[in-house]
Design a protein around this motif. Sequence first.
Motif, PDB file in Angstrom:
ATOM      1  N   SER A  17      66.419  31.960 -12.621  1.00 22.58           N
ATOM      2  CA  SER A  17      67.572  32.104 -12.409  1.00 22.58           C
ATOM      3  C   SER A  17      68.487  33.363 -13.148  1.00 22.58           C
ATOM      4  N   LEU A  18      69.653  33.566 -12.507  1.00 20.11           N
ATOM      5  CA  LEU A  18      70.362  34.614 -13.214  1.00 20.11           C
ATOM      6  C   LEU A  18      70.383  34.452 -14.785  1.00 20.11           C
ATOM      7  N   GLY A  19      70.623  33.159 -15.207  1.00 18.39           N
ATOM      8  CA  GLY A  19      70.952  32.788 -16.609  1.00 18.39           C
ATOM      9  C   GLY A  19      69.677  33.085 -17.356  1.00 18.39           C
ATOM     10  N   ALA A  20      68.588  32.757 -17.081  1.00 16.74           N
ATOM     11  CA  ALA A  20      67.544  32.991 -17.571  1.00 16.74           C
ATOM     12  C   ALA A  20      67.073  34.557 -17.899  1.00 16.74           C
ATOM     13  N   ALA A  21      67.367  35.200 -16.774  1.00 20.03           N
ATOM     14  CA  ALA A  21      67.473  36.660 -17.081  1.00 20.03           C
ATOM     15  C   ALA A  21      68.144  37.385 -17.966  1.00 20.03           C
ATOM     16  N   ALA A  22      69.425  36.918 -17.689  1.00 20.44           N
ATOM     17  CA  ALA A  22      70.544  37.217 -18.675  1.00 20.44           C
ATOM     18  C   ALA A  22      70.065  37.060 -20.313  1.00 20.44           C
ATOM     19  N   LEU A  23      69.505  35.881 -20.451  1.00 19.24           N
ATOM     20  CA  LEU A  23      69.325  35.602 -21.759  1.00 19.24           C
ATOM     21  C   LEU A  23      68.095  36.586 -22.208  1.00 19.24           C
ATOM     22  N   GLU A  24      67.127  36.980 -21.379  1.00 19.25           N
ATOM     23  CA  GLU A  24      65.901  37.729 -21.843  1.00 19.25           C
ATOM     24  C   GLU A  24      66.679  39.144 -22.038  1.00 19.25           C
ATOM     25  N   LEU A  25      67.505  39.523 -21.299  1.00 17.88           N
ATOM     26  CA  LEU A  25      67.913  40.922 -21.309  1.00 17.88           C
ATOM     27  C   LEU A  25      69.109  41.326 -22.158  1.00 17.88           C
ATOM     28  N   HIS A  26      69.727  40.036 -23.003  1.00 14.38           N
ATOM     29  CA  HIS A  26      70.826  39.986 -23.944  1.00 14.38           C
ATOM     30  C   HIS A  26      72.055  40.589 -23.075  1.00 14.38           C
ATOM     31  N   LEU A  27      72.140  40.246 -21.840  1.00 16.09           N
ATOM     32  CA  LEU A  27      73.394  40.525 -20.797  1.00 16.09           C
ATOM     33  C   LEU A  27      74.045  39.232 -20.345  1.00 16.09           C
ATOM     34  N   THR A  28      75.129  39.419 -19.729  1.00 19.01           N
ATOM     35  CA  THR A  28      75.783  38.237 -18.995  1.00 19.01           C
ATOM     36  C   THR A  28      75.185  38.062 -17.750  1.00 19.01           C
ATOM     37  N   PRO A  29      75.271  36.804 -17.228  1.00 21.86           N
ATOM     38  CA  PRO A  29      74.794  36.451 -15.867  1.00 21.86           C
ATOM     39  C   PRO A  29      75.773  37.459 -14.838  1.00 21.86           C
ATOM     40  N   SER A  30      76.738  37.833 -15.148  1.00 28.05           N
ATOM     41  CA  SER A  30      77.524  38.534 -14.369  1.00 28.05           C
ATOM     42  C   SER A  30      77.012  40.112 -14.193  1.00 28.05           C
ATOM     43  N   ALA A  31      76.771  40.421 -15.498  1.00 28.64           N
ATOM     44  CA  ALA A  31      76.101  41.772 -15.287  1.00 28.64           C
ATOM     45  C   ALA A  31      74.826  41.851 -14.701  1.00 28.64           C
ATOM     46  N   VAL A  32      74.019  40.972 -14.667  1.00 22.88           N
ATOM     47  CA  VAL A  32      72.810  41.048 -14.065  1.00 22.88           C
ATOM     48  C   VAL A  32      72.964  40.927 -12.483  1.00 22.88           C
ATOM     49  N   SER A  33      73.856  40.049 -12.086  1.00 19.67           N
ATOM     50  CA  SER A  33      74.104  39.918 -10.769  1.00 19.67           C
ATOM     51  C   SER A  33      74.690  41.333 -10.316  1.00 19.67           C
ATOM     52  N   LYS A  34      75.408  42.089 -11.003  1.00 29.11           N
ATOM     53  CA  LYS A  34      75.992  43.390 -10.422  1.00 29.11           C
ATOM     54  C   LYS A  34      74.942  44.155 -10.456  1.00 29.11           C
ATOM     55  N   ALA A  35      74.067  44.256 -11.241  1.00 29.64           N
ATOM     56  CA  ALA A  35      72.918  45.061 -11.336  1.00 29.64           C
ATOM     57  C   ALA A  35      72.006  44.997 -10.088  1.00 29.64           C
ATOM     58  N   LEU A  36      71.858  43.768  -9.695  1.00 31.78           N
ATOM     59  CA  LEU A  36      71.013  43.409  -8.625  1.00 31.78           C
ATOM     60  C   LEU A  36      71.701  43.683  -7.435  1.00 31.78           C
ATOM     61  N   LYS A  37      72.891  43.625  -7.611  1.00 31.36           N
ATOM     62  CA  LYS A  37      73.761  44.164  -6.042  1.00 31.36           C
ATOM     63  C   LYS A  37      73.788  45.668  -5.746  1.00 31.36           C
ATOM     64  N   ARG A  38      73.906  46.281  -7.092  1.00 36.63           N
ATOM     65  CA  ARG A  38      73.730  47.589  -6.775  1.00 36.63           C
ATOM     66  C   ARG A  38      72.368  48.263  -6.309  1.00 36.63           C
ATOM     67  N   LEU A  39      71.275  47.532  -6.991  1.00 36.17           N
ATOM     68  CA  LEU A  39      70.130  47.852  -6.365  1.00 36.17           C
ATOM     69  C   LEU A  39      69.803  47.685  -4.925  1.00 36.17           C
ATOM     70  N   GLU A  40      70.179  46.409  -4.459  1.00 35.94           N
ATOM     71  CA  GLU A  40      70.181  46.198  -3.213  1.00 35.94           C
ATOM     72  C   GLU A  40      71.066  47.018  -2.139  1.00 35.94           C
ATOM     73  N   ASP A  41      72.279  47.355  -2.653  1.00 34.63           N
ATOM     74  CA  ASP A  41      72.975  48.267  -1.956  1.00 34.63           C
ATOM     75  C   ASP A  41      72.368  49.487  -1.945  1.00 34.63           C
ATOM     76  N   SER A  42      71.718  50.146  -2.736  1.00 39.78           N
ATOM     77  CA  SER A  42      71.019  51.273  -2.758  1.00 39.78           C
ATOM     78  C   SER A  42      69.605  51.261  -1.794  1.00 39.78           C
ATOM     79  N   LEU A  43      69.225  50.293  -1.570  1.00 38.60           N
ATOM     80  CA  LEU A  43      68.147  50.093  -0.855  1.00 38.60           C
ATOM     81  C   LEU A  43      68.468  49.626   0.738  1.00 38.60           C
ATOM     82  N   GLY A  44      69.653  49.321   0.827  1.00 41.18           N
ATOM     83  CA  GLY A  44      69.980  48.760   2.020  1.00 41.18           C
ATOM     84  C   GLY A  44      69.427  47.322   2.543  1.00 41.18           C
TER      85      GLY A  44
END
Length: 307
Positions: A17-44
């Motif tokens: 889940s986003l929450g589990a990834a956020a916990l590992e990275l010491h980020l908020t779930p929102s920050a994780v979601s935005k990073a994934l969205k940026r990556l997907e947008d850059s790859l199309g």
Amino acid sequence: MNLSDLRVFVSAARRPSLGAAALELHLTPSAVSKALKRLEDSLGKPLFDRSAKQLVLNDSGQLLLARAQTLLALADQAKADLMGERAAVDSRVAGPAILLWRHGQMLSQALRAYPEASLRMQAMFEDEALAALLRGDINAAIVTGDVIEGRGEHWSDEWQVTPLGSVTLHLVAGQRHPLVRSLQVEGIAPLLEADTAQVLAHDFACPSRSLFCGVQRGARSDGWRDDQLPRKIRYWTDDLQLLLSLVKSGEALAYLPDFALADPELRRIHVTDCAFECVEQVALVWNHVKASAWQRELAASLAGYNS
């Protein structure tokens, strides 16, 4: 596409889940979601199938994951090699808790040349540790020879094996155990000896699963040959510290690795008419292709301790 977003992606790919990834990275779930969205947008294209907040890699995500792990490993390798001893090395070593207990101090000494380094020792059974090494979650795994010889599903041709010596298991008792007291005629004898009849008259403590591979083996979990010398196992526990406390208190005998005898509260009992001995070869497994200089130095230092 940047390295920071790739790191988030790799973490999210390993977590449910986003929450589990956020916990590992010491980020908020929102920050994780935005990073994934940026990556997907850059790859199309999307990299995950999303449902009920679960993250499941799709075909595109699976393709990117292997490439992303390689890119991140190369980036970390280059940075560490360029910075040398000033590198903020994040050393992650996994293995059975009992082997980390033995090699933990050696690991810390081997990294002394890197004052900015951190050392994470993660307790995992052997197959789990090798799977984590294959995913790139850790830098090295400490395992026994049986796993290495098996070359199971988690093995990679990029891995190198550095021998760390052997572990011999001995019958161990606490200083207050009745058998120890009866064998000590005067002072502290350098070697306590007993025959099997004397030993088997006492209670034992034993794990229900192997302390190395984690397989449920019952009375065979600690390496003692109950088929030859059946014991009375009164205490069962897979918690190493609890097992040790039972032995130290004098409640039970146990079959433990030789390095446990560094504890002054424990004594080895040599069983004079016992025909078997359990010996485990131990090694450090690491990826020599993606290794930075510090990892090579770590492996060399550990090998030097045991040469």
